[in-house]
Design a protein around this motif. Sequence first.
Motif, PDB file in Angstrom:
ATOM      1  N   ASP A 169      39.177  72.973  97.598  1.00  0.00           N
ATOM      2  CA  ASP A 169      40.497  73.006  98.205  1.00  0.00           C
ATOM      3  C   ASP A 169      40.887  71.618  98.699  1.00  0.00           C
ATOM      4  O   ASP A 169      42.043  71.215  98.596  1.00  0.00           O
ATOM      5  N   TYR A 170      39.908  70.870  99.198  1.00  0.00           N
ATOM      6  CA  TYR A 170      40.172  69.517  99.707  1.00  0.00           C
ATOM      7  C   TYR A 170      40.558  68.568  98.578  1.00  0.00           C
ATOM      8  O   TYR A 170      41.446  67.725  98.742  1.00  0.00           O
ATOM      9  N   ASN A 171      39.873  68.682  97.427  1.00  0.00           N
ATOM     10  CA  ASN A 171      40.166  67.750  96.336  1.00  0.00           C
ATOM     11  C   ASN A 171      41.236  68.265  95.369  1.00  0.00           C
ATOM     12  O   ASN A 171      41.572  67.579  94.398  1.00  0.00           O
ATOM     13  N   GLY A 172      41.763  69.441  95.598  1.00  0.00           N
ATOM     14  CA  GLY A 172      42.862  69.943  94.792  1.00  0.00           C
ATOM     15  C   GLY A 172      42.460  70.564  93.469  1.00  0.00           C
ATOM     16  O   GLY A 172      43.322  70.817  92.626  1.00  0.00           O
ATOM     17  N   SER A 173      41.154  70.837  93.276  1.00  0.00           N
ATOM     18  CA  SER A 173      40.720  71.460  92.024  1.00  0.00           C
ATOM     19  C   SER A 173      40.699  72.983  92.107  1.00  0.00           C
ATOM     20  O   SER A 173      40.515  73.652  91.085  1.00  0.00           O
ATOM     21  N   ASP A 182      57.389  89.189  86.917  1.00  0.00           N
ATOM     22  CA  ASP A 182      56.713  89.716  85.738  1.00  0.00           C
ATOM     23  C   ASP A 182      55.378  89.060  85.440  1.00  0.00           C
ATOM     24  O   ASP A 182      54.676  89.488  84.524  1.00  0.00           O
ATOM     25  N   THR A 183      55.042  87.996  86.137  1.00  0.00           N
ATOM     26  CA  THR A 183      53.790  87.280  85.842  1.00  0.00           C
ATOM     27  C   THR A 183      52.948  87.130  87.088  1.00  0.00           C
ATOM     28  O   THR A 183      53.467  87.102  88.206  1.00  0.00           O
ATOM     29  N   ASP A 184      51.673  87.031  86.863  1.00  0.00           N
ATOM     30  CA  ASP A 184      50.714  86.784  87.942  1.00  0.00           C
ATOM     31  C   ASP A 184      49.557  86.005  87.329  1.00  0.00           C
ATOM     32  O   ASP A 184      48.682  86.576  86.686  1.00  0.00           O
ATOM     33  N   ARG A 185      49.586  84.692  87.514  1.00  0.00           N
ATOM     34  CA  ARG A 185      48.578  83.850  86.879  1.00  0.00           C
ATOM     35  C   ARG A 185      48.114  82.780  87.849  1.00  0.00           C
ATOM     36  O   ARG A 185      48.658  82.646  88.945  1.00  0.00           O
ATOM     37  N   ARG A 186      47.122  82.025  87.407  1.00  0.00           N
ATOM     38  CA  ARG A 186      46.582  80.944  88.223  1.00  0.00           C
ATOM     39  C   ARG A 186      46.941  79.608  87.582  1.00  0.00           C
ATOM     40  O   ARG A 186      46.814  79.445  86.374  1.00  0.00           O
ATOM     41  N   GLY A 187      47.376  78.680  88.390  1.00  0.00           N
ATOM     42  CA  GLY A 187      47.726  77.347  87.913  1.00  0.00           C
ATOM     43  C   GLY A 187      47.001  76.288  88.722  1.00  0.00           C
ATOM     44  O   GLY A 187      46.207  76.596  89.614  1.00  0.00           O
ATOM     45  N   PHE A 188      47.284  75.026  88.410  1.00  0.00           N
ATOM     46  CA  PHE A 188      46.605  73.949  89.117  1.00  0.00           C
ATOM     47  C   PHE A 188      47.355  73.595  90.394  1.00  0.00           C
ATOM     48  O   PHE A 188      48.564  73.752  90.496  1.00  0.00           O
ATOM     49  N   SER A 189      46.614  73.092  91.368  1.00  0.00           N
ATOM     50  CA  SER A 189      47.186  72.736  92.655  1.00  0.00           C
ATOM     51  C   SER A 189      47.638  71.284  92.647  1.00  0.00           C
ATOM     52  O   SER A 189      46.994  70.425  92.052  1.00  0.00           O
ATOM     53  N   ARG A 190      48.744  71.023  93.321  1.00  0.00           N
ATOM     54  CA  ARG A 190      49.222  69.649  93.483  1.00  0.00           C
ATOM     55  C   ARG A 190      48.882  69.110  94.873  1.00  0.00           C
ATOM     56  O   ARG A 190      49.366  68.047  95.264  1.00  0.00           O
ATOM     57  N   ASP A 224      36.087  79.890  74.003  1.00  0.00           N
ATOM     58  CA  ASP A 224      35.660  81.101  73.284  1.00  0.00           C
ATOM     59  C   ASP A 224      36.058  82.362  74.037  1.00  0.00           C
ATOM     60  O   ASP A 224      36.249  83.428  73.423  1.00  0.00           O
ATOM     61  N   GLU A 225      36.169  82.265  75.356  1.00  0.00           N
ATOM     62  CA  GLU A 225      36.576  83.423  76.154  1.00  0.00           C
ATOM     63  C   GLU A 225      38.076  83.691  76.071  1.00  0.00           C
ATOM     64  O   GLU A 225      38.559  84.678  76.628  1.00  0.00           O
ATOM     65  N   GLY A 226      38.805  82.809  75.376  1.00  0.00           N
ATOM     66  CA  GLY A 226      40.233  83.027  75.194  1.00  0.00           C
ATOM     67  C   GLY A 226      41.135  82.177  76.068  1.00  0.00           C
ATOM     68  O   GLY A 226      42.360  82.350  76.029  1.00  0.00           O
ATOM     69  N   LYS A 227      40.579  81.249  76.841  1.00  0.00           N
ATOM     70  CA  LYS A 227      41.413  80.396  77.686  1.00  0.00           C
ATOM     71  C   LYS A 227      42.109  79.336  76.843  1.00  0.00           C
ATOM     72  O   LYS A 227      41.598  78.914  75.795  1.00  0.00           O
ATOM     73  N   THR A 228      43.268  78.895  77.300  1.00  0.00           N
ATOM     74  CA  THR A 228      43.956  77.801  76.634  1.00  0.00           C
ATOM     75  C   THR A 228      43.219  76.491  76.916  1.00  0.00           C
ATOM     76  O   THR A 228      42.347  76.432  77.791  1.00  0.00           O
ATOM     77  N   LEU A 229      43.568  75.430  76.167  1.00  0.00           N
ATOM     78  CA  LEU A 229      42.908  74.136  76.367  1.00  0.00           C
ATOM     79  C   LEU A 229      43.120  73.633  77.796  1.00  0.00           C
ATOM     80  O   LEU A 229      42.187  73.141  78.432  1.00  0.00           O
ATOM     81  N   ALA A 230      44.355  73.762  78.294  1.00  0.00           N
ATOM     82  CA  ALA A 230      44.650  73.289  79.650  1.00  0.00           C
ATOM     83  C   ALA A 230      43.892  74.110  80.693  1.00  0.00           C
ATOM     84  O   ALA A 230      43.347  73.563  81.660  1.00  0.00           O
ATOM     85  N   ALA A 231      43.849  75.424  80.508  1.00  0.00           N
ATOM     86  CA  ALA A 231      43.136  76.282  81.459  1.00  0.00           C
ATOM     87  C   ALA A 231      41.640  75.994  81.427  1.00  0.00           C
ATOM     88  O   ALA A 231      40.968  76.009  82.472  1.00  0.00           O
ATOM     89  N   ARG A 233      40.257  73.105  80.730  1.00  0.00           N
ATOM     90  CA  ARG A 233      40.039  71.833  81.430  1.00  0.00           C
ATOM     91  C   ARG A 233      40.086  72.033  82.942  1.00  0.00           C
ATOM     92  O   ARG A 233      39.282  71.447  83.677  1.00  0.00           O
ATOM     93  N   ARG A 234      41.033  72.846  83.417  1.00  0.00           N
ATOM     94  CA  ARG A 234      41.109  73.103  84.861  1.00  0.00           C
ATOM     95  C   ARG A 234      39.854  73.814  85.352  1.00  0.00           C
ATOM     96  O   ARG A 234      39.338  73.507  86.432  1.00  0.00           O
ATOM     97  N   THR A 235      39.360  74.767  84.561  1.00  0.00           N
ATOM     98  CA  THR A 235      38.148  75.481  84.948  1.00  0.00           C
ATOM     99  C   THR A 235      36.954  74.544  84.982  1.00  0.00           C
ATOM    100  O   THR A 235      36.103  74.630  85.879  1.00  0.00           O
ATOM    101  N   LEU A 236      36.871  73.641  83.995  1.00  0.00           N
ATOM    102  CA  LEU A 236      35.779  72.662  83.972  1.00  0.00           C
ATOM    103  C   LEU A 236      35.858  71.743  85.186  1.00  0.00           C
ATOM    104  O   LEU A 236      34.825  71.424  85.800  1.00  0.00           O
ATOM    105  N   LYS A 237      37.069  71.342  85.555  1.00  0.00           N
ATOM    106  CA  LYS A 237      37.213  70.461  86.717  1.00  0.00           C
ATOM    107  C   LYS A 237      36.744  71.151  87.990  1.00  0.00           C
ATOM    108  O   LYS A 237      36.064  70.533  88.828  1.00  0.00           O
ATOM    109  N   ARG A 238      37.065  72.429  88.135  1.00  0.00           N
ATOM    110  CA  ARG A 238      36.595  73.164  89.314  1.00  0.00           C
ATOM    111  C   ARG A 238      35.072  73.315  89.274  1.00  0.00           C
ATOM    112  O   ARG A 238      34.388  73.187  90.295  1.00  0.00           O
TER     113      ARG A 238
END
Length: 267
Positions: A169-173, A182-190, A224-231, A233-238
């Motif tokens: 939470d401190y580093n924004g990851s 209509d949507t409920d998803r997770r995005g990156f923090s600014r 392979d689990e079906g995440k997009t490239l951007a998602a 990368r965000r998961t890897l960063k976390r």
Amino acid sequence: MRQLSRGGRRKNDRIDAAAAACVAVLHRDARSVDPEGPTDILALLDERRTNMSNSRTRLVNQLHALLRQLFAGGAPTSLTAGSATTLLRGFRARSGVDRTRVGLCRDLIADIRRLDDQLAANEKQMAHTLDEHGTRLWEVDGIGAVTAARLIGRTGCASRFPTAAAYADYNGSAPVQIASADTDRRGFSRHGDRQLNSALYTVAMVQTRMPASAGRAYYDKKIDEGKTLAAARRTLKRHLSDHLWRIMLADEKRRYRLNQADSASAA
């Protein structure tokens, strides 16, 4: 709750800080102040490097603008002091204005060379301080002296974060929930420390380009689990945020044990 000044003089930041410290002590939630050391040196070196890098970028942009005025075909965008010198070597100024431009270009090239030398010395000092610090961040793929210095310097005392989630939470990851009708998803923090976030992003991107790295294996798994490239990368960063926090926390505990052992032997 806040302890107010007792009067007698005007309140200022130091008085407010002392009052807050007194209240923290009374409530038994004050944190001990550690003596300054390699972590603080790395923070200072990182800040100095950021300022020098920004200055260099500004100088290169000025140099590029002048060269575009001198050469009909313009100048390459990836300018260095050496390439700019080579470009000017065959140029013959035909007017006073062009001679002034050439003189300014040479001044800018000299300034860029000076900053390049200072940046190299800064990185060398970072590497020396990291050796004194004894960090194991060196063992992580994609982390060099500059990135390790930023991670440690901007994190400070790793134990001040009670959990890996608090550090994320401190580093924004840490991902944020984005919900609408209509949507409920997770995005990156600014939010969070953007310089620290940038260092994590750099490590993540380097690892995704290294086929044999643990980060690339984790990234491929998320794809392979079906995440997009951007998602992915965000998961890897976390994931890297958690992993690097644990390394810095282990480094801190190891230094504490070594200091305790040295104190006991000295006694």
